[in-house]
Design an enzyme around this catalytic site. Structure first.
Site, PDB file in Angstrom:
ATOM      1  N   ARG A 196       0.831  -1.209   0.000  1.00  0.00           N
ATOM      2  CA  ARG A 196       0.000   0.000   0.000  1.00  0.00           C
ATOM      3  C   ARG A 196       0.865   1.259   0.000  1.00  0.00           C
ATOM      4  O   ARG A 196       0.528   2.270  -0.630  1.00  0.00           O
ATOM      5  CB  ARG A 196      -0.917  -0.015   1.221  1.00  0.00           C
ATOM      6  N   HIS A 224       0.506   4.343  -2.583  1.00  0.00           N
ATOM      7  CA  HIS A 224       0.236   5.707  -2.142  1.00  0.00           C
ATOM      8  C   HIS A 224       1.357   6.668  -2.533  1.00  0.00           C
ATOM      9  O   HIS A 224       1.127   7.871  -2.646  1.00  0.00           O
ATOM     10  CB  HIS A 224       0.004   5.731  -0.630  1.00  0.00           C
ATOM     11  N   ASN A 249      -3.793   8.922   4.471  1.00  0.00           N
ATOM     12  CA  ASN A 249      -2.596   8.303   5.064  1.00  0.00           C
ATOM     13  C   ASN A 249      -2.531   8.387   6.577  1.00  0.00           C
ATOM     14  O   ASN A 249      -1.919   7.538   7.230  1.00  0.00           O
ATOM     15  CB  ASN A 249      -1.336   8.962   4.487  1.00  0.00           C
ATOM     16  N   HIS A 277      -6.128  -6.226  -2.224  1.00  0.00           N
ATOM     17  CA  HIS A 277      -6.962  -6.343  -1.023  1.00  0.00           C
ATOM     18  C   HIS A 277      -7.215  -7.797  -0.639  1.00  0.00           C
ATOM     19  O   HIS A 277      -8.024  -8.072   0.241  1.00  0.00           O
ATOM     20  CB  HIS A 277      -8.293  -5.613  -1.222  1.00  0.00           C
TER      21      HIS A 277
END
Length: 323
Positions: free
Chosen positions: A59, A63, A91, A190
């Protein structure tokens, strides 16, 4: 003689490409040959202590790359002059794994001072994290440089949200050179990791101000989630697995969940409401190899978004601050 001249031209052209800062699988082969081993050791050690770290590192790269390209900007700490991305809404109290990247960087600096960028370290760490969780290997081209700034505003605007409709999420992917297939494939990340209750709670009690739960949520999952995420503010930060069937295994169970209305996030289950994305979800639910192959390909595309090469940017001494 003409053949020799042609060979010289080809060599000159290839050297020009390298000089101009193109990414290269062998970029650190001479300057930091132990880099892959250092990254692998640190990631696998962290994974043994905390299996959640695999999803966290994956992740973290996502990001980073979705905010002005893969430049390590998400790693920068706030300063008096800089409001960075760590405390942006998507975040804050959510993105983690910075300590692992810092540990790797410290080891790399001891072995190869001022040679390897934090951005390349993050890119390699994300791959090793996926492998540790049972996912696929992919070749990572290297030579990224670290950016000199970060943007809280860009992080707030550019990162996809679990509350956004699918068309807006697709638009954010396409603005980064990705496509609708990448949306479906990278959503498959996910299959590991957790989400805080606030990211899906509205599906449980008051979906779209209806006063009722989301009708696409399987009744059995709804009952379980209402128990673990009661409708009180105190439950907002509680964690639930994104894939409750194989929480720590990188596999295609995520897609099987979506087919059966067991998707946790609204944005995930929305993939079944679109004819094109639903067809891909069905394929990945039936053919695990297909998902793993396509995930590796999409991760290569992700890692090449807006990279800085050549003489641009810098090689940070510490990932949390510019030199």
């Amino acid at each position: 003689m003409a053949h020799a001249f042609l060979c010289c031209l080809v060599i000159t052209f290839l050297l020009a490409i390298i000089t101009n800062g193109q990414l290269d699988y062998n970029f650190y082969e001479s300057s930091c040959p132990n880099l892959p081993m250092i990254v692998r050791y640190n990631v696998w050690t962290a994974f043994r202590n905390d299996t959640r770290i695999a999803a966290s590192l994956l992740r973290l790269q996502f990001h980073d790359c979705f905010v002005n390209g893969c430049d390590g900007s998400v790693l920068l700490d706030d300063t008096a002059q800089l409001k960075g991305e760590k405390n942006a809404v998507p975040n804050r109290n959510s993105v983690r794994g910075f300590d692992i990247i810092d540990n790797i960087k410290a080891d790399v600096e001891r072995a190869c001072p001022l040679t390897v960028s934090c951005t390349d370290i993050l890119t390699l760490a994300a791959r090793e994290a996926v492998i540790a969780a049972g996912g696929p290997y992919w070749h990572v081209s290297l030579g990224r440089r670290d950016g000199l700034t970060a943007s809280m505003k860009a992080a707030n605007v550019n990162l996809p949200s679990p509350f956004e409709p699918l068309d807006k999420i697709i638009a954010k992917f396409t603005s980064n050179g990705l496509d609708i297939k990448d949306v479906v494939v990278l959503s498959g990340a996910h299959t590991i990791g957790y989400a805080q209750c606030f990211t899906f709670k509205r599906r449980l009690f008051n979906f779209k101000s209806s006063g009722k739960p989301d009708p696409t949520l399987h009744p059995s999952l709804l009952t379980d989630l209402q128990g673990s995420c009661p409708n009180v503010d105190g439950s907002n930060s509680k964690l639930n697995p994104l894939d409750s069937s194989t929480t720590y295994m990188f596999d295609n169970a995520y897609y099987k969940n979506l087919v059966n209305n067991y998707g946790l996030l609204e944005s995930d289950q929305a993939l079944m409401a679109n004819q094109e994305t639903a067809a891909m979800v069905n394929d990945y639910s039936m053919y695990p190899y297909l998902f793993l192959r396509d995930f590796a390909a999409s991760m290569v595309k992700l890692g090449n978004i807006g990279v800085i090469t050549g003489q641009g940017g810098q090689i940070r001494k510490k990932c949390g601050s510019v030199n």
